[in-house]
Design an enzyme around this catalytic site. Structure first.
Site, PDB file in Angstrom:
ATOM      1  N   ALA A   1       1.111  -1.166   0.083  1.00 43.43           N
ATOM      2  CA  ALA A   1       0.073   0.078   0.039  1.00 43.43           C
ATOM      3  C   ALA A   1       0.878   1.240  -0.062  1.00 43.43           C
ATOM      4  CB  ALA A   1      -0.739  -0.055   1.034  1.00 43.43           C
ATOM      5  N   ALA A   2       0.641   2.248  -1.105  1.00 42.39           N
ATOM      6  CA  ALA A   2       1.462   3.356  -0.892  1.00 42.39           C
ATOM      7  C   ALA A   2       0.711   4.471  -0.873  1.00 42.39           C
ATOM      8  CB  ALA A   2       2.392   3.406  -2.590  1.00 42.39           C
TER       9      ALA A   2
ATOM     10  N   LEU B   1      -0.793   6.706  -3.072  1.00 41.36           N
ATOM     11  CA  LEU B   1      -1.928   6.945  -3.969  1.00 41.36           C
ATOM     12  C   LEU B   1      -2.943   5.637  -3.989  1.00 41.36           C
ATOM     13  CD1 LEU B   1      -0.466   9.357  -6.569  1.00 41.36           C
ATOM     14  CD2 LEU B   1      -1.441   9.746  -4.338  1.00 41.36           C
ATOM     15  N   GLY B   2      -2.549   4.479  -3.845  1.00 38.83           N
ATOM     16  CA  GLY B   2      -3.157   3.188  -3.992  1.00 38.83           C
ATOM     17  C   GLY B   2      -2.475   2.108  -3.248  1.00 38.83           C
TER      18      GLY B   2
ATOM     19  N   VAL C   1      -1.822  -2.448  -3.832  1.00 33.32           N
ATOM     20  CA  VAL C   1      -1.499  -3.345  -5.000  1.00 33.32           C
ATOM     21  C   VAL C   1      -2.014  -4.633  -4.498  1.00 33.32           C
ATOM     22  CG1 VAL C   1       0.290  -4.116  -6.503  1.00 33.32           C
ATOM     23  CG2 VAL C   1       0.551  -1.858  -5.933  1.00 33.32           C
TER      24      VAL C   1
ATOM     25  N   ASP D   1      10.570   9.930  -9.699  1.00 34.05           N
ATOM     26  CA  ASP D   1      10.397   9.327  -8.358  1.00 34.05           C
ATOM     27  C   ASP D   1      11.050   8.016  -8.090  1.00 34.05           C
ATOM     28  OD1 ASP D   1       9.131   9.493  -5.828  1.00 34.05           O
ATOM     29  OD2 ASP D   1       7.330   8.680  -6.603  1.00 34.05           O
TER      30      ASP D   1
END
Length: 557
Positions: free
Chosen positions: A230-231, A233-234, A236, A385
């Protein structure tokens, strides 16, 4: 810890065509699609996820034991028809037609009409960061600053997480800067790369069905019961496509993300106006830099755009054996859902795990440096990034890039000017260095550069007492920064992203070798470009490098 999930291999019908649009097979109970069991030692391989489960398809005709014994599907084995792929991309673009874009005027109009909401968020930010700052002051007064580093680092990580995606991205940047943050902070802040709090699976699965317009059971034969990572913006998931058996990563956007970042950028932009007006020491247009950053973050919210970035990036590196770029599956991609090849790999920050596989972190970082230089100065399209969560070491020793949301471009004229600038620095030709700032768009043509030359000489004559290859990249950046702040420079947004990209890579290398220097690692690339590039500007730069005052200046020891 790096683990992977064991998924069944493709069925015999793996190469059949996709179901036609609008055709939906009978829906099965969701439990038949998703089931988890504890991972055993035999299930674990090198993966790149946080999950502690191996996911299996619980089908009536296939027992879990039979399925788990099968190897995972290989990557990129299914040939794609180009025309069909283009049509699928067009359908994905149509699904993302209404994706939100950054518009500061619209945000200003929206939140100016909601002053209480803006004030509440301002107080929340200042309270959270102010409380943390007061704790540091108290620790310093008590002489406990060193003893409480780990505790404060964990608190700062939680603070950034609570404040949301904008501050998570700030924390991600800090997590790769050992020159700024102590080791305790680096370790704790690294959790912000892909170990953030998750949102409910129900919301994620509903988002997939809403974006792709078809039931989950029509898309996947299996999908992980919980997010792998989990990052900001979303989050996985690991899944297997039903039509082909391909193992894929499925990224799903966080709910309410647009509202969260929109308010933050509105407030940051207001702060930028105040800085531009009242803080004389900062000569760059802070509002422009914020707008550029916000534009990039909003582009990250459009996963179709990210998929196109990945395809463009993959095209550049298609012939490079040492780089892996996952492919995109357009039929399963929309504005808020992205499906790409699953990559088995280890984050570059996990040096011990990497070396246990017989790989060397510095070799991978050197690959990253060479890739970045080619991106910046050859293709003009670069990954802006490159934090450790976005760079993986594969078991084969390849460097895998897995996130293409934040990309930027280097103008063509600036690419040659940057190379020329390095040559002028090596030759200590400060007059030419000062003139380079016109080509780099740091200065307008009406600005006289003659007063800048002594400032460059004062800094570099001291810094270059050691060889250029021994210079730390941050030393150069800081020294130039001190010069720039004294004069009417305007640092373009793309240049700020270039600096961020290279300092992140240098920061990664410093984990493994405190003496690593980006400039030294860059030498082979610059030498090759100067010797082989037919660009007249670079031809002149080569002559300048080899000859000084009409004499051959290269010394052979």
């Amino acid at each position: 810890m790096a683990v992977a999930l064991s998924l069944p291999s493709p069925p015999a019908s793996a190469h059949r065509r996709r179901p036609s649009p609008g055709h939906h097979p009978p829906r099965f109970p969701r439990a038949a699609l998703i089931e988890a069991r504890p991972v055993s030692a035999s299930d674990t391989d090198v993966g790149g996820g946080r999950g502690q489960y191996a996911i299996q398809l619980a089908a009536e005709m296939q027992t879990p034991a039979a399925i788990s014994s099968r190897p995972p599907a290989p990557l990129s084995v299914i040939p794609k028809d180009r025309a069909e792929d283009m049509q699928a991309e067009a359908r994905a673009m149509a699904r993302a037609a209404n994706a939100t874009v950054y518009d500061p005027q619209l945000l200003a109009a929206k939140y100016a009409a909601q002053p209480l909401k803006a004030l509440s968020r301002t107080l929340e930010i200042f309270t959270a960061l102010g409380t943390f700052a007061l704790k540091l002051v108290a620790d310093q007064r008590r002489g406990q600053l060193d003893q409480r580093k780990r505790q404060r680092a964990a608190e700062l990580t939680k603070t950034f997480t609570r404040l949301g995606p904008t501050f998570v991205k700030i924390g991600q940047g800090l997590s790769t800067r050992p020159d700024i943050c102590p080791p305790e902070y680096l370790e704790e802040l690294s959790e912000l790369q892909d170990a953030l709090p998750t949102f409910p699976n129900e919301e994620a699965f509903a988002c997939i069905e809403r974006e792709l317009g078809t039931p989950l059971e029509s898309i996947y034969s299996v999908i992980s019961a919980d997010p792998i990572a989990a990052a900001s913006l979303g989050q996985v998931y690991k899944a297997q496509l039903k039509y082909s058996g391909q193992v894929v990563a499925v990224k799903v956007q966080r709910p309410g993300i647009e509202e969260a970042i929109g308010l933050d950028f509105y407030l940051l932009r207001g702060l930028g106006f105040l800085i531009n007006k009242y803080v004389d020491i900062i000569t760059s247009d802070v509002v422009a830099l914020i707008d550029e950053f916000a534009k990039r973050v909003y582009q990250e919210l459009n996963y179709v755009q990210e998929g196109q970035n990945a395809r463009r990036f993959k095209k550049f590196y298609a012939d490079k054996e040492y780089v892996f770029v996952p492919d995109i599956y357009w039929d399963y991609t929309g504005a808020k859902v992205l499906t790409m090849d699953w990559v088995n790999g280890v984050k570059l920050s996990e040096q011990e795990t990497i070396e246990k596989q017989g790989l060397k972190l510095l070799d991978l970082v050197n690959i990253g440096v060479q890739c970045s230089l080619r991106q910046l100065l050859e293709y003009g399209f670069f990954h802006a990034d490159p934090h450790p969560g976005n760079l993986l070491a594969t078991p084969e020793g390849k460097l895998a890039f897995i996130d293409f949301g934040m990309m930027s471009e280097t103008p063509e004229d600036a690419r040659s000017a940057i190379i020329g600038h390095v040559v002028h620095m090596v030759n200590r030709d400060y007059d030419a260095m000062a003139r380079d700032y016109y080509a780099l768009d740091f200065l307008t043509p009406d600005v006289d550069v003659s007063p800048i030359v002594p400032a460059l000489r004062n800094f570099f004559d001291d810094a270059l007492n050691s060889t250029v290859s021994e210079l730390n990249f941050k030393t150069i950046v800081d020294g130039l920064g001190n010069v720039l702040y004294q004069y009417p420079f305007n640092v373009p947004a793309y240049y700020a992203l270039i600096l961020r990209s290279l300092t992140v890579l240098e920061g990664l290398a410093l984990y493994a070798d405190p003496n690593f220097k980006v400039l030294a690692a860059s030498y082979p690339y610059f030498a090759k470009r100067l010797l082989t590039d037919p660009n007249p500007y670079l031809r002149d730069a080569l002559i300048e490098l080899l000859f000084k005052d009409g004499r051959f200046s290269v010394q052979v020891e």
